[in-house]
Design an enzyme around this catalytic site. Sequence first.
Site, PDB file in Angstrom:
ATOM      1  CG  HIS A 101      55.618 102.205  11.383  1.00  0.00           C
ATOM      2  ND1 HIS A 101      54.608 102.204  10.763  1.00  0.00           N
ATOM      3  CD2 HIS A 101      56.397 101.411  10.651  1.00  0.00           C
ATOM      4  CE1 HIS A 101      54.492 101.585   9.672  1.00  0.00           C
ATOM      5  NE2 HIS A 101      55.730 101.235   9.652  1.00  0.00           N
ATOM      6  CG  HIS A 121      58.931 102.198   5.273  1.00  0.00           C
ATOM      7  ND1 HIS A 121      58.502 103.223   6.447  1.00  0.00           N
ATOM      8  CD2 HIS A 121      58.400 101.034   5.804  1.00  0.00           C
ATOM      9  CE1 HIS A 121      57.628 102.582   7.330  1.00  0.00           C
ATOM     10  NE2 HIS A 121      57.595 101.263   7.122  1.00  0.00           N
ATOM     11  CG  ASN A 165      56.393 105.479   2.525  1.00  0.00           C
ATOM     12  OD1 ASN A 165      57.308 105.121   2.050  1.00  0.00           O
ATOM     13  ND2 ASN A 165      55.233 105.930   1.950  1.00  0.00           N
ATOM     14  NE  ARG A 184      55.551 128.519  10.491  1.00  0.00           N
ATOM     15  CZ  ARG A 184      55.157 128.766   9.114  1.00  0.00           C
ATOM     16  NH1 ARG A 184      56.069 129.542   8.278  1.00  0.00           N
ATOM     17  NH2 ARG A 184      53.975 128.493   8.832  1.00  0.00           N
ATOM     18  CG  HIS A 224      55.387 102.289  -0.392  1.00  0.00           C
ATOM     19  ND1 HIS A 224      54.956 101.210  -1.217  1.00  0.00           N
ATOM     20  CD2 HIS A 224      55.211 101.831   0.984  1.00  0.00           C
ATOM     21  CE1 HIS A 224      54.584 100.407  -0.497  1.00  0.00           C
ATOM     22  NE2 HIS A 224      54.332 100.755   0.802  1.00  0.00           N
ATOM     23  CG  ASP A 228      57.472  97.406   3.832  1.00  0.00           C
ATOM     24  OD1 ASP A 228      57.769  96.181   4.870  1.00  0.00           O
ATOM     25  OD2 ASP A 228      56.557  98.229   3.682  1.00  0.00           O
ATOM     26  CG  LEU A 236      50.332 102.276  -0.030  1.00  0.00           C
ATOM     27  CD1 LEU A 236      51.211 103.154  -0.169  1.00  0.00           C
ATOM     28  CD2 LEU A 236      50.129 101.480  -1.325  1.00  0.00           C
ATOM     29  CB  ALA A 237      48.956  96.251   3.206  1.00  0.00           C
ATOM     30  N   GLY A 238      52.434  97.084   2.842  1.00  0.00           N
ATOM     31  CA  GLY A 238      53.751  96.585   2.264  1.00  0.00           C
ATOM     32  C   GLY A 238      53.734  96.410   0.865  1.00  0.00           C
TER      33      GLY A 238
END
Length: 376
Positions: free
Chosen positions: A188, A209, A212, A220, A244, A267, A301-303
Amino acid sequence: MKQTFIAEQVFDGERFHQQLPISVEDGQIVALDTVKGAVETQLPGTLVPGFIDVQVNGGGGILLNTDCTVAGIEAIGQAHAQYGTTGYLPTLITDNVEVMQHAADAVAQAVAKGSAGVLGVHFEGPHLSIPKKGVHPQSHIRRISDAELAIFSRDDLGTKVVTLAPENVSVDVIKALVAADVRVCLGHSNADYDTVVAALEAGATGFTHLYNAMSPLSSRDPGMVGAAIESQDAWCGLIVDGHHVHPAAAKVAIAAKPQGKVMLVTDAMPPVGMPENATFELFGIEVVRQGDKLNAVTGELAGCVLDMIGAVNNTVNMLGLPFEEALRMAALYPAEFIGHQQRGLLKVGSQADMVLLNQQRQVEQTYIGGKIVFQK
């Protein structure tokens, strides 16, 4: 009581055997042979090492963030046991410090109680990057403070994993977390390559993950993805659900990384183990299941509704990997990542965490410490 399990086929974590007896006493494998006085059980199918999932947000209708209790944690474990998970890290996504404290207390109680399969805890956040937050609530993303450090430093939580964005956590803090026996994962995050490398040099050992919610690889600017794939030492969790990560991208990472450094994760969210039309709320936002995909009504996407045997079979069917390597990615490699050397193999001295698969490679039975916790 001594038990001897004799399956038609056994995968010990390295190779397949026919009719290999596995004798168990006090939860451990004591012999790969029959032993005097043991109760023998014939098992039709293939016996494999139990799966270990280091990123489990929920299951069985339960989300850890909203049910920080031993009963809630055990319900999550029971939901995943039917898919072969014998060890897992209940995972708390970004939340306030009070919820973090409640989750830590519940995990500590579950570990002390010996709740089946509970190996520790994974704090996914709250020290993340807002541009790469995904469905994590922005209102709770924050700099690390003494309050969080005190939780992460507890010694009663079993195995501890913390996912953080290295652009928002200094290398000195990463070193302090590692010194407190925390396995630091990077994710994240919108960090540049050099920041990620500095975090690895400070002791971070994993990536949450892969691909993601992290800065991408380009010609570069290698970003976090480039640093993760380049690293010879760091483990990468991979969500193989076909949503994912594109199969081609997954294959590139697996080809580039040393064998043993890519592990399967789910996840997983509350709908795992629930009816097809199950929905739930995540910080006031409705999450809708459409087949094998979860999306917030806001679009992200939520898990996942992925389970471990599903991830194993997807790895074979979507990525073309051998079945035995997919099994290692679900058992041996995550065991090595979290330092549980007595798991992930069916060898003398290993914990008797085992999964019986049928000819369709679906779970028939799951054993933790030689005790059956799921039977189809």
